[in-house]
Design an enzyme around this catalytic site. Structure first.
Site, mmCIF file in Angstrom:
data_model
loop_
_atom_site.group_PDB
_atom_site.id
_atom_site.type_symbol
_atom_site.label_atom_id
_atom_site.label_comp_id
_atom_site.label_asym_id
_atom_site.label_seq_id
_atom_site.Cartn_x
_atom_site.Cartn_y
_atom_site.Cartn_z
ATOM 1 N N ALA A 119 3.202 -0.887 4.889
ATOM 2 C CA ALA A 119 2.657 -0.907 6.259
ATOM 3 C C ALA A 119 2.225 -2.308 6.696
ATOM 4 C CB ALA A 119 1.491 0.063 6.364
ATOM 5 N N ASN A 169 8.166 -5.512 -0.888
ATOM 6 C CA ASN A 169 8.032 -4.411 0.058
ATOM 7 C C ASN A 169 6.553 -4.371 0.417
ATOM 8 O OD1 ASN A 169 7.848 -2.091 1.543
ATOM 9 N ND2 ASN A 169 8.980 -0.793 0.097
ATOM 10 N N HIS A 174 12.739 -2.355 2.171
ATOM 11 C CA HIS A 174 12.114 -1.095 2.572
ATOM 12 C C HIS A 174 12.998 0.037 2.093
ATOM 13 C CE1 HIS A 174 9.319 -3.265 5.057
ATOM 14 N NE2 HIS A 174 10.343 -3.971 5.504
ATOM 15 N N PRO A 226 0.785 -1.227 0.000
ATOM 16 C CA PRO A 226 0.000 0.000 0.000
ATOM 17 C C PRO A 226 0.824 1.288 0.000
ATOM 18 C CG PRO A 226 -0.102 -1.092 2.139
ATOM 19 C CD PRO A 226 0.538 -2.054 1.186
ATOM 20 N N ASN A 227 0.325 2.220 -0.775
ATOM 21 C CA ASN A 227 0.860 3.588 -0.880
ATOM 22 C C ASN A 227 2.152 3.677 -1.692
ATOM 23 O OD1 ASN A 227 -1.189 4.884 0.736
ATOM 24 N ND2 ASN A 227 -0.303 3.788 2.462
ATOM 25 N N GLU A 287 13.104 -9.077 1.699
ATOM 26 C CA GLU A 287 12.233 -8.003 2.191
ATOM 27 C C GLU A 287 12.960 -6.677 1.960
ATOM 28 O OE1 GLU A 287 11.250 -8.511 6.328
ATOM 29 O OE2 GLU A 287 10.616 -6.419 6.544
ATOM 30 N N ARG A 310 5.239 10.835 -2.735
ATOM 31 C CA ARG A 310 4.910 10.531 -1.330
ATOM 32 C C ARG A 310 6.132 10.787 -0.446
ATOM 33 N NH1 ARG A 310 4.588 4.459 1.257
ATOM 34 N NH2 ARG A 310 3.970 5.132 3.328
ATOM 35 N N ARG A 327 12.918 4.926 12.678
ATOM 36 C CA ARG A 327 11.615 5.591 12.614
ATOM 37 C C ARG A 327 10.781 5.189 13.843
ATOM 38 N NH1 ARG A 327 9.045 4.980 6.870
ATOM 39 N NH2 ARG A 327 7.726 6.605 7.792
ATOM 40 N N TYR A 346 11.179 8.681 1.128
ATOM 41 C CA TYR A 346 11.090 7.607 0.142
ATOM 42 C C TYR A 346 11.738 7.925 -1.204
ATOM 43 C CZ TYR A 346 7.735 5.789 3.536
ATOM 44 O OH TYR A 346 7.144 5.324 4.683
HETATM 45 C C1 DQA Z 1 8.170 1.149 3.899
HETATM 46 C C2 DQA Z 1 8.246 1.351 5.421
HETATM 47 C C3 DQA Z 1 6.891 1.094 6.068
HETATM 48 O O1 DQA Z 1 6.991 1.292 7.476
HETATM 49 C C4 DQA Z 1 5.857 2.047 5.530
HETATM 50 O O2 DQA Z 1 4.596 1.756 6.074
HETATM 51 C C5 DQA Z 1 5.811 2.064 4.037
HETATM 52 C C6 DQA Z 1 7.059 1.976 3.288
HETATM 53 C C7 DQA Z 1 9.481 1.540 3.201
HETATM 54 O O3 DQA Z 1 9.643 1.162 2.045
HETATM 55 O O4 DQA Z 1 10.323 2.234 3.785
HETATM 56 O O5 DQA Z 1 4.764 2.251 3.448
HETATM 57 O O6 DQA Z 1 7.935 -0.222 3.656
#
Ligand code: DQA
Length: 157
Positions: free
Chosen positions: A87, A84, A110, A19-20, A108, A27, A117, A32
């Site tokens: 959240a 990735n 990020h 998501p997102n 994994e 964003r 964070r 990011y």
């Molecule tokens: C994320 C880190 C997560 O905590 C966050 O909710 C994201 C992006 C990252 O790529 O840094 O949406 O996965």
């Protein structure tokens, strides 16, 4: 309303983004970066193609769709997953169970360093099962993950 999710075609490697991450580029760029997801995926598909590997990329904002896509990894023939889960990393037992069910090695990723964070980002339901975890390198993290996967699948690692 769930978007029309394309099923996974036959492939060697799957990249899933949660998501997102469709908003990458605009964003919270300080966290990011400014690369769009489309740019990241295009670059990765080209890199995979160069070594004759097929990479399938999907992004969804829906937890259940991520689960379904992970389940499809078996029939896609993919030998590696780069994910990735955004959240959902910090909340989803369903995604962890799906990965365990298909038993596919995965990395994994990020973009941000989840450990510098908020506390709630420090726990990942996936890391324990991951072959590797990459965080804090921004978009470069996806590149590093793919380099590793290429090395593994092409026998140089
Ligand atoms: C994320 C880190 C997560 O905590 C966050 O909710 C994201 C992006 C990252 O790529 O840094 O949406 O996965």
């Amino acid at each position: 309303m769930p978007n029309d999710l394309k099923v996974l075609d036959l492939c060697d490697v799957v990249l899933l983004n949660g998501p997102n991450l469709n908003l990458l580029g605009t964003r919270e760029p300080d966290l990011y970066g400014t690369d769009t997801l489309h740019a990241i995926e295009t670059k990765m598909m080209a890199k995979a193609k160069k070594v004759e590997l097929k990479l399938e990329c999907r992004q969804t904002n829906f937890e259940g769709e991520l689960v379904t896509l992970i389940q499809q990894i078996r029939s896609s023939g993919a030998k590696f997953l780069i994910i990735n889960a955004a959240a959902y990393t910090h909340t989803s037992i369903a995604i962890r169970d799906a990965i365990s069910a298909v038993d596919v090695p995965f990395i994994e990723v990020h973009l941000s360093n989840i450990y510098n964070r908020e506390q709630f980002r420090h726990h990942s339901y996936l890391s324990e099962r991951a072959e590797a975890v990459i965080c804090g390198f921004g978009a470069m993290g996806y590149d590093v993950a793919l380099d590793y996967v290429i090395g593994k699948l092409k026998g140089s690692l």
